[in-house]
Structures are given as structure tokens and as C-alpha cells.
Design an enzyme around this catalytic site. Sequence first.
Site, mmCIF file in Angstrom:
data_model
loop_
_atom_site.group_PDB
_atom_site.id
_atom_site.type_symbol
_atom_site.label_atom_id
_atom_site.label_comp_id
_atom_site.label_asym_id
_atom_site.label_seq_id
_atom_site.Cartn_x
_atom_site.Cartn_y
_atom_site.Cartn_z
ATOM 1 N N ASP A 33 46.308 47.975 42.090
ATOM 2 C CA ASP A 33 46.804 47.770 40.721
ATOM 3 C C ASP A 33 48.269 48.174 40.652
ATOM 4 O O ASP A 33 48.671 49.191 41.223
ATOM 5 C CB ASP A 33 45.959 48.604 39.743
ATOM 6 C CG ASP A 33 46.164 48.162 38.308
ATOM 7 O OD1 ASP A 33 45.201 47.632 37.712
ATOM 8 O OD2 ASP A 33 47.282 48.330 37.770
ATOM 9 N N ASN A 89 36.844 45.408 31.895
ATOM 10 C CA ASN A 89 37.110 45.320 30.466
ATOM 11 C C ASN A 89 36.969 43.867 30.046
ATOM 12 O O ASN A 89 37.513 42.980 30.697
ATOM 13 C CB ASN A 89 38.536 45.804 30.160
ATOM 14 C CG ASN A 89 38.749 47.259 30.545
ATOM 15 O OD1 ASN A 89 37.899 48.096 30.261
ATOM 16 N ND2 ASN A 89 39.860 47.550 31.192
ATOM 17 N N GLN A 96 41.021 44.242 27.527
ATOM 18 C CA GLN A 96 41.309 43.273 28.605
ATOM 19 C C GLN A 96 42.670 42.636 28.367
ATOM 20 O O GLN A 96 42.957 42.146 27.266
ATOM 21 C CB GLN A 96 40.231 42.183 28.647
ATOM 22 C CG GLN A 96 40.448 41.202 29.805
ATOM 23 C CD GLN A 96 39.369 40.127 29.896
ATOM 24 O OE1 GLN A 96 38.550 39.975 28.990
ATOM 25 N NE2 GLN A 96 39.389 39.381 30.989
ATOM 26 N N HIS A 102 38.081 40.932 36.740
ATOM 27 C CA HIS A 102 38.478 41.913 37.762
ATOM 28 C C HIS A 102 37.702 43.188 37.523
ATOM 29 O O HIS A 102 37.515 43.617 36.388
ATOM 30 C CB HIS A 102 39.986 42.190 37.736
ATOM 31 C CG HIS A 102 40.545 42.460 36.379
ATOM 32 N ND1 HIS A 102 40.765 41.467 35.451
ATOM 33 C CD2 HIS A 102 40.934 43.622 35.779
ATOM 34 C CE1 HIS A 102 41.254 42.001 34.342
ATOM 35 N NE2 HIS A 102 41.355 43.306 34.500
HETATM 36 P P1 AMP Z 1 42.754 44.874 32.152
HETATM 37 O O1 AMP Z 1 43.592 45.582 31.121
HETATM 38 O O2 AMP Z 1 41.401 45.446 32.333
HETATM 39 O O3 AMP Z 1 42.756 43.372 31.894
HETATM 40 O O4 AMP Z 1 43.474 45.141 33.537
HETATM 41 C C1 AMP Z 1 44.542 44.379 34.016
HETATM 42 C C2 AMP Z 1 45.137 45.195 35.144
HETATM 43 O O5 AMP Z 1 45.944 44.335 35.920
HETATM 44 C C3 AMP Z 1 46.025 46.347 34.690
HETATM 45 O O6 AMP Z 1 45.501 47.568 35.209
HETATM 46 C C4 AMP Z 1 47.396 45.998 35.258
HETATM 47 O O7 AMP Z 1 48.112 47.130 35.692
HETATM 48 C C5 AMP Z 1 47.027 45.093 36.408
HETATM 49 N N1 AMP Z 1 48.029 44.123 36.816
HETATM 50 C C6 AMP Z 1 48.715 43.256 36.032
HETATM 51 N N2 AMP Z 1 49.506 42.466 36.782
HETATM 52 C C7 AMP Z 1 49.318 42.836 38.077
HETATM 53 C C8 AMP Z 1 49.829 42.374 39.331
HETATM 54 N N3 AMP Z 1 50.726 41.382 39.419
HETATM 55 N N4 AMP Z 1 49.415 43.001 40.461
HETATM 56 C C9 AMP Z 1 48.516 44.026 40.394
HETATM 57 N N5 AMP Z 1 47.977 44.476 39.239
HETATM 58 C C10 AMP Z 1 48.371 43.900 38.101
#
Ligand code: AMP
Length: 116
Positions: A33, A89, A96, A102
Site C-alpha cells: 500500500d 472496505n 472505500q 482489494h
Molecule cells: P480503500 O480506502 O479501502 O479503498 O483502500 C484503498 C487503498 O489503496 C488505500 O490504502 C491507498 O493508500 C491505496 N492506494 C491507492 N493508490 C495506490 C497505488 N497506486 N499503489 C498502492 N496503493 C494505493
Amino acid sequence: MSTDPTCLFCKIVRGEIPASEVFRDADVVAFHDLNPQAPQHVLVIPTEHAANLSAFARTASAHAAQRLLQVCGEIGSSLGPAGYRVVTNEGGHAGQTVHHLHFHVLAGREMSWPPG
Ligand code: AMP
Ligand code: ZN
């Protein structure tokens, strides 16, 4: 393969944007992440696009579902021998922000319950 041209995580699956990958096969990709919430924080995603767990549950093959859970367990137990947490989420109330399913695999610190 079902991918969404505008989806951030589909772009990672296709190799169009970089990610710090820890695992990849035909069904699953896992990467660190960008904004870690624990010393170890890996995202585990299906290579087929599904917006969230509900959509994945409706559309995924049994094989894809099995592989996604297996990789979560393998990564969790390797990153967190003292314990780990797997979270997804779904929807605005759950926070989310990326609309490709994910699982967050979090490890390396003690975690409280209930989650916020
Ligand atoms: P959610 O809020 O559950 O949808 O989680 C999305 C996650 O994606 C967050 O923890 C972000 O930090 C992560 N994220 C967003 N863009 C990237 C990326 N390009 N590479 C790795 N993680 C990412
Ligand atoms: Zn996607």
C-alpha cells in the site's frame, strides 16, 4: 480478461502504473500500500475487475475466489507470524476509495478492536 480501462488497480494488473509487487500470478496480484497503516500493509487483488466484494461474489469463478483467499492467508502468515488482520472496505460508510476489490493485509503491530 475483464478489466476496466479507467480503474487504478486494473492499471497495476496490466503493468501500466508501477507498484511494489510482492506476488503475481494469473488470478491475483499483491503489492505494498502507498500509504501504509501498519509496518506491513499489502493489498491483495483479483486480476479480474470487480468493484467490490459483493460484485466479486456474484461474478468470480470458484477458482478465482479460492486463489484470492489463499494468497491473503499466505501473505498474512508470512508478514505477521504474531498475528495479522485482513480487511476489505465496501461503500462510502466503510471508506472505500478505490473501486476494485482489494483485501488489506495488515501486520507488524498490535491492533485494537472494534475497528474505527
Ligand atoms: P480503500 O480506502 O479501502 O479503498 O483502500 C484503498 C487503498 O489503496 C488505500 O490504502 C491507498 O493508500 C491505496 N492506494 C491507492 N493508490 C495506490 C497505488 N497506486 N499503489 C498502492 N496503493 C494505493
Ligand atoms: Zn479494476
